[in-house]
Every structure is written in C-alpha cells, then in structure tokens.
Design a protein around this motif. Structure first.
Motif, PDB file in Angstrom:
ATOM      1  N   ALA A 118       0.831  -1.207   0.000  1.00 30.30           N
ATOM      2  CA  ALA A 118       0.000   0.000   0.000  1.00 30.30           C
ATOM      3  C   ALA A 118       0.864   1.256   0.000  1.00 30.30           C
ATOM      4  O   ALA A 118       0.604   2.196  -0.763  1.00 30.30           O
ATOM      5  CB  ALA A 118      -0.941   0.002   1.207  1.00 30.30           C
ATOM      6  N   ILE A 119       1.902   1.263   0.807  1.00 27.34           N
ATOM      7  CA  ILE A 119       2.802   2.416   0.857  1.00 27.34           C
ATOM      8  C   ILE A 119       3.497   2.593  -0.493  1.00 27.34           C
ATOM      9  O   ILE A 119       3.610   3.720  -0.996  1.00 27.34           O
ATOM     10  CB  ILE A 119       3.826   2.274   2.004  1.00 27.34           C
ATOM     11  N   GLY A 120       3.920   1.486  -1.097  1.00 24.72           N
ATOM     12  CA  GLY A 120       4.560   1.555  -2.412  1.00 24.72           C
ATOM     13  C   GLY A 120       3.625   2.099  -3.472  1.00 24.72           C
ATOM     14  O   GLY A 120       4.032   2.882  -4.347  1.00 24.72           O
ATOM     15  N   ALA A 121       2.358   1.702  -3.399  1.00 27.12           N
ATOM     16  CA  ALA A 121       1.384   2.170  -4.390  1.00 27.12           C
ATOM     17  C   ALA A 121       1.070   3.652  -4.201  1.00 27.12           C
ATOM     18  O   ALA A 121       0.880   4.384  -5.171  1.00 27.12           O
ATOM     19  CB  ALA A 121       0.100   1.353  -4.296  1.00 27.12           C
ATOM     20  N   ILE A 122       1.033   4.103  -2.954  1.00 27.67           N
ATOM     21  CA  ILE A 122       0.768   5.518  -2.670  1.00 27.67           C
ATOM     22  C   ILE A 122       1.910   6.382  -3.177  1.00 27.67           C
ATOM     23  O   ILE A 122       1.695   7.468  -3.709  1.00 27.67           O
ATOM     24  CB  ILE A 122       0.523   5.725  -1.148  1.00 27.67           C
ATOM     25  N   GLN A 123       3.134   5.916  -2.998  1.00 24.98           N
ATOM     26  CA  GLN A 123       4.312   6.689  -3.408  1.00 24.98           C
ATOM     27  C   GLN A 123       4.513   6.709  -4.916  1.00 24.98           C
ATOM     28  O   GLN A 123       5.209   7.573  -5.426  1.00 24.98           O
ATOM     29  CB  GLN A 123       5.561   6.133  -2.724  1.00 24.98           C
TER      30      GLN A 123
END
Length: 132
Positions: A126-131
């Motif tokens: 999720a963090i990777g997708a947000i960034q």
C-alpha cells in the motif's frame, strides 16, 4: 485471479467444516443445543471451532490482498501452508487439562506470525502504491 488464496481457502474450508461437524456431533451427543451447559468437552469443541473463525478470515483476506497486489507466489504458498498446519495444530493442542500444550502454542504462534507477515506485506504494498 486469486488462485493461491483460493487453494488455501478451500483447504481451510475443509478444516472449518470438520470443526463445525464436531460441534454438531457433540451437541447431539450431549443434548445441549445452546452454549455449552457447563460441559467442558462441549466447551472445548466450541472453542476449537470459534478460535478458527476468529483467526482464519482475516488471514485469508490479507492473503487475497497481497496476492491481488502482486505478492510473490512462493511467499503466499509458504504462508498458506504454514496457516494450514497451524490451524490443524491448534485444535489438537486445545486441551483444558493441559493449557500449555505445545500444539496449541505452535498453532496460535504460527497463525499470529502468518497474519503479521501478511499484514506487513499488505502495508508495504500500500505504501509503495501511494508513493508511485
């Protein structure tokens, strides 16, 4: 397609059906239709099933999230297999006369570990997708 999650969900459904059947059979044997009527054997059988229902759905949801977000198949298979082994071990070790049974500890500990790892991977995705 969530083929890996589907595989482990199907295996876990079989375990759930068995645990559910055991509750029904014990209810028939004891004649107790609600709760456990202070029957420790029935209470233990109910807890075996209830513990499964308290832990498995979240792990499967997380597994599906990780898989749909591109999680590695090998990781999912390792965690799925560990979850299956844990969910077989736990009810075998759930014994009111032996609260520190090793199978209970292994089942609970491995289930917790699998859930934490899946949660961590989902968070990382999720963090990777947000960034991105």
């Amino acid at each position: 397609m969530l083929a890996t999650t589907a595989l482990y969900a199907a295996i876990l459904v079989a375990i759930n059906i068995y645990l559910q059947f055991m509750v029904g059979a014990m209810r028939g044997k004891t004649g107790i239709s609600l709760l456990h009527g202070d029957n420790m054997e029935l209470a233990t059988t109910i807890r075996r099933h209830a513990n499964f229902l308290e832990n498995v759905p979240l792990a499967l949801i997380l597994m599906g999230i990780v898989e749909i977000n591109g999680g590695r198949s090998v990781l999912l298979h390792v965690l799925g297999a560990l979850l299956v082994v844990a969910r077989i071990a736990h009810p075998l070790g759930l014994d009111p006369d032996r609260p520190t049974h090793p199978l209970r500890a292994i089942g609970a500990g491995v289930t917790l570990l699998v859930t934490i790892v899946l949660g961590g991977v989902a968070l990382w995705q999720a963090i990777g997708a947000i960034q991105a």
